[in-house]
Design a protein around this motif. Structure first.
Motif, PDB file in Angstrom:
ATOM      1  N   ARG A 114      41.801   7.255  20.862  1.00 30.46           N
ATOM      2  CA  ARG A 114      42.940   8.060  21.322  1.00 30.46           C
ATOM      3  C   ARG A 114      42.538   9.517  21.632  1.00 30.46           C
ATOM      4  O   ARG A 114      42.972  10.079  22.637  1.00 30.46           O
ATOM      5  CB  ARG A 114      44.058   8.030  20.267  1.00 30.46           C
ATOM      6  CG  ARG A 114      45.320   8.792  20.682  1.00 30.46           C
ATOM      7  CD  ARG A 114      45.962   8.167  21.926  1.00 30.46           C
ATOM      8  NE  ARG A 114      46.992   9.050  22.483  1.00 30.46           N
ATOM      9  CZ  ARG A 114      46.750  10.051  23.313  1.00 30.46           C
ATOM     10  NH1 ARG A 114      45.516  10.325  23.687  1.00 30.46           N
ATOM     11  NH2 ARG A 114      47.740  10.775  23.788  1.00 30.46           N
ATOM     12  N   THR A 115      41.707  10.109  20.776  1.00 33.29           N
ATOM     13  CA  THR A 115      41.394  11.529  20.995  1.00 33.29           C
ATOM     14  C   THR A 115      39.926  11.766  21.363  1.00 33.29           C
ATOM     15  O   THR A 115      39.634  12.632  22.182  1.00 33.29           O
ATOM     16  CB  THR A 115      41.729  12.366  19.745  1.00 33.29           C
ATOM     17  OG1 THR A 115      41.178  11.705  18.602  1.00 33.29           O
ATOM     18  CG2 THR A 115      43.225  12.490  19.572  1.00 33.29           C
ATOM     19  N   ASP A 116      38.984  11.003  20.764  1.00 36.10           N
ATOM     20  CA  ASP A 116      37.578  11.186  21.132  1.00 36.10           C
ATOM     21  C   ASP A 116      37.323  10.453  22.440  1.00 36.10           C
ATOM     22  O   ASP A 116      36.615   9.432  22.477  1.00 36.10           O
ATOM     23  CB  ASP A 116      36.642  10.627  20.037  1.00 36.10           C
ATOM     24  CG  ASP A 116      36.696  11.473  18.792  1.00 36.10           C
ATOM     25  OD1 ASP A 116      37.175  12.616  18.873  1.00 36.10           O
ATOM     26  OD2 ASP A 116      36.263  10.989  17.731  1.00 36.10           O
ATOM     27  N   ARG A 117      37.943  10.938  23.499  1.00 37.79           N
ATOM     28  CA  ARG A 117      37.775  10.265  24.781  1.00 37.79           C
ATOM     29  C   ARG A 117      37.616  11.295  25.883  1.00 37.79           C
ATOM     30  O   ARG A 117      38.004  12.455  25.742  1.00 37.79           O
ATOM     31  CB  ARG A 117      38.924   9.310  25.066  1.00 37.79           C
ATOM     32  CG  ARG A 117      40.233   9.949  25.509  1.00 37.79           C
ATOM     33  CD  ARG A 117      41.355   8.922  25.631  1.00 37.79           C
ATOM     34  NE  ARG A 117      41.084   7.904  26.625  1.00 37.79           N
ATOM     35  CZ  ARG A 117      41.306   6.607  26.450  1.00 37.79           C
ATOM     36  NH1 ARG A 117      41.813   6.152  25.330  1.00 37.79           N
ATOM     37  NH2 ARG A 117      41.058   5.762  27.420  1.00 37.79           N
ATOM     38  N   LEU A 118      37.028  10.870  26.976  1.00 34.86           N
ATOM     39  CA  LEU A 118      36.814  11.761  28.106  1.00 34.86           C
ATOM     40  C   LEU A 118      38.144  12.334  28.565  1.00 34.86           C
ATOM     41  O   LEU A 118      39.155  11.632  28.567  1.00 34.86           O
ATOM     42  CB  LEU A 118      36.149  10.996  29.258  1.00 34.86           C
ATOM     43  CG  LEU A 118      34.707  10.578  29.012  1.00 34.86           C
ATOM     44  CD1 LEU A 118      34.239   9.603  30.095  1.00 34.86           C
ATOM     45  CD2 LEU A 118      33.793  11.814  28.987  1.00 34.86           C
ATOM     46  N   ASN A 152      31.960   4.628  30.329  1.00 33.93           N
ATOM     47  CA  ASN A 152      32.532   4.759  31.669  1.00 33.93           C
ATOM     48  C   ASN A 152      33.820   3.969  31.859  1.00 33.93           C
ATOM     49  O   ASN A 152      34.576   4.229  32.771  1.00 33.93           O
ATOM     50  CB  ASN A 152      31.516   4.332  32.733  1.00 33.93           C
ATOM     51  CG  ASN A 152      30.846   3.024  32.407  1.00 33.93           C
ATOM     52  OD1 ASN A 152      30.276   2.833  31.332  1.00 33.93           O
ATOM     53  ND2 ASN A 152      30.917   2.090  33.333  1.00 33.93           N
ATOM     54  N   GLU A 153      34.089   2.989  30.989  1.00 35.71           N
ATOM     55  CA  GLU A 153      35.308   2.208  31.180  1.00 35.71           C
ATOM     56  C   GLU A 153      36.447   2.707  30.306  1.00 35.71           C
ATOM     57  O   GLU A 153      37.536   2.964  30.794  1.00 35.71           O
ATOM     58  CB  GLU A 153      35.044   0.733  30.870  1.00 35.71           C
ATOM     59  CG  GLU A 153      34.118   0.101  31.897  1.00 35.71           C
ATOM     60  CD  GLU A 153      33.989  -1.397  31.697  1.00 35.71           C
ATOM     61  OE1 GLU A 153      34.983  -2.024  31.287  1.00 35.71           O
ATOM     62  OE2 GLU A 153      32.898  -1.925  31.944  1.00 35.71           O
ATOM     63  N   ILE A 154      36.190   2.827  29.010  1.00 37.10           N
ATOM     64  CA  ILE A 154      37.285   3.177  28.100  1.00 37.10           C
ATOM     65  C   ILE A 154      37.252   4.641  27.670  1.00 37.10           C
ATOM     66  O   ILE A 154      38.133   5.096  26.951  1.00 37.10           O
ATOM     67  CB  ILE A 154      37.304   2.245  26.864  1.00 37.10           C
ATOM     68  CG1 ILE A 154      35.969   2.310  26.111  1.00 37.10           C
ATOM     69  CG2 ILE A 154      37.594   0.808  27.290  1.00 37.10           C
ATOM     70  CD1 ILE A 154      35.971   1.517  24.813  1.00 37.10           C
ATOM     71  N   GLY A 155      36.242   5.373  28.103  1.00 38.20           N
ATOM     72  CA  GLY A 155      36.224   6.820  27.901  1.00 38.20           C
ATOM     73  C   GLY A 155      35.820   7.291  26.513  1.00 38.20           C
ATOM     74  O   GLY A 155      35.742   8.500  26.268  1.00 38.20           O
ATOM     75  N   THR A 156      35.564   6.355  25.597  1.00 43.85           N
ATOM     76  CA  THR A 156      35.240   6.747  24.217  1.00 43.85           C
ATOM     77  C   THR A 156      33.952   7.570  24.166  1.00 43.85           C
ATOM     78  O   THR A 156      32.958   7.216  24.802  1.00 43.85           O
ATOM     79  CB  THR A 156      35.097   5.494  23.325  1.00 43.85           C
ATOM     80  OG1 THR A 156      36.349   4.814  23.319  1.00 43.85           O
ATOM     81  CG2 THR A 156      34.687   5.857  21.898  1.00 43.85           C
TER      82      THR A 156
END
Ligand code: PLP
Length: 394
Positions: free
Chosen positions: A289-293, A152-156
């Motif tokens: 960088r890419t595996d993120r929400l 929820n914070e860094i989107g990973t």
């Protein structure tokens, strides 16, 4: 004040008008208790069934395996506490990660007090757990692995399918806190070997106080809220029919529009990230960088204190957050940013901006323009920054 620019969609979202419209009749017109026998209550029951089917379709679950709860935190508590109790005779060891939401971490701390043992997996600098470490952590007395789908914070986004496979191969149950992923990225409980999953309505443009728990058939889990026979005797309490209709409608819309929504969000997010990293010096992007929400951007600005940045952004009409909504008000830096290896002083200067498909490029550009001014102003007042610049120029 300028027009409001809402960039805190990981904290909560707007209830979409279509969702509200679907909910309204169940407050005033069809207010019957779905457990009642008379046909008037049949309307409410039908609505609950339909919502259950919509939620199930979004994650490729059987409709009967969807249970409605009072939100993501309740689902997380239920998953952990009730499996811990039900599988006590097999063992008392649970595996989770250091970057979980507090609904998981504080529940684990509670279970530790009750005599359970918890392994907290480290994450790498992008916030991903290591599959090797996970496999090594499994013991004969391990009863549950609980790893979030996306942070929820860094989107990973975590390697959920691979985690599910490891859990499955070792005969250990796998729960995932999918509150940030549900409706935002594809989830398939079959393909990913997920045994239990938590989700929340208000993170996907549904109402607050509505949640979901998926429990695979065959998982032994105790009832968490005792009382009436609702939800197959597993979650008592009169159904929150409007809330259930709300999360069901939000799930249906999310399934229909996921691709289009995430494409819009990714375009906004990438523009935001690109401009910030290019135009504001001494900045880092947190998270993979890419595996993120699709909607998550999280930065650290050196020589900046997060709170002052948020106050100045607020004055410019921009809602952002540092860390998570749950930690604001406390001076401790985010446990997630510390877990990815950032020192305290850098973790303090963090900013999370989480977008929605309804944001515009103009809003993003305005936000970056304002942010640049704010960072410049705050660094101008920072003795640390002054020293740093002097040293650079020597
Ligand atoms: C918001 C959130 C929760 C809590 O959900 P509520 O419905 O607000 O109780 C749990 N886990 C994650 C990852 C979240 O983002």
């Amino acid at each position: 004040m300028a027009k409001l620019i809402y960039l805190d969609n990981a904290a909560t979202t707007q209830v979409y008008p279509e969702v509200l419209d679907a909910m309204l009749p169940y407050f005033t017109e069809y207010y019957g208790n779905p457990s009642a026998i008379y046909s008037f209550a049949g309307e409410s029951k039908k609505a609950v069934d339909e919502a259950r089917a919509n939620v199930a379709a979004l994650i490729n679950a059987r409709t009967e395996d969807i249970y409605f709860t009072g939100g993501g935190s309740e689902s997380d508590n239920w998953a952990l506490k009730a499996t811990a109790e039900a599988y006590e005779s097999k063992g008392k060891h649970i595996i989770t990660s250091r970057i979980e939401h507090h609904a998981i971490l504080h529940t684990c701390a509670y279970l530790e007090q009750k005599g359970y043992e918890v392994t907290y997996l480290d994450v790498d600098e992008d916030g991903k757990i290591s599959l090797e470490e996970l496999e090594k952590a499994i013991r004969p007395d391990t009863i549950l692995i609980s790893i979030m789908s996306a942070n929820n914070e860094i989107g990973t986004i975590e390697p959920i399918k691979e985690i599910g496979k490891i859990a499955h191969d070792h005969g250990v149950l796998f729960h995932t806190d999918a509150v940030q992923a549900f409706g935002h990225i594809p989830i398939d409980v079959e393909e990913m070997n997920i045994d239990m999953l938590s989700a929340s309505g208000h993170k996907i443009n549904g109402p607050k106080g509505s949640g979901v728990m998926y429990i695979r058939k065959g998982v032994k889990i105790r009832s968490f809220i005792h009382g009436g026979a609702q939800e197959r005797k597993r979650r008592a309490g009169t159904h929150n029919v409007p809330g259930i209709v709300g999360i069901g409608t939000a799930a249906k819309l999310a399934k229909e529009n996921m691709e289009e929504r995430s494409a819009k969000e990714i375009a906004l997010r990438d523009h935001l990230i690109e401009r910030v990293l290019k135009e504001i010096p001494y900045t880092r992007l947190n998270g993979h960088r890419t595996d993120r929400l699709p909607n998550n951007a999280n930065f650290c600005f050196r020589f900046i204190e997060g709170e002052s940045m948020l106050i100045l952004l607020d004055q410019a009409g921009i809602c952002g957050s540092s860390g998570s909504a749950c930690t604001s008000g406390s001076l401790d830096p985010s446990h997630v940013l510390l877990a990815i290896g950032l020192p305290h002083e850098i973790a303090h200067g963090s900013l999370r901006l989480t977008l929605s498909e309804k944001n515009t490029m103009e809003e993003i550009d305005y936000t970056v323009d304002e942010l640049k001014k704010i960072i410049e102003r705050l660094r101008g007042m920072s003795p640390l920054y002054e020293d740093f610049v002097k040293k650079q120029n020597q």
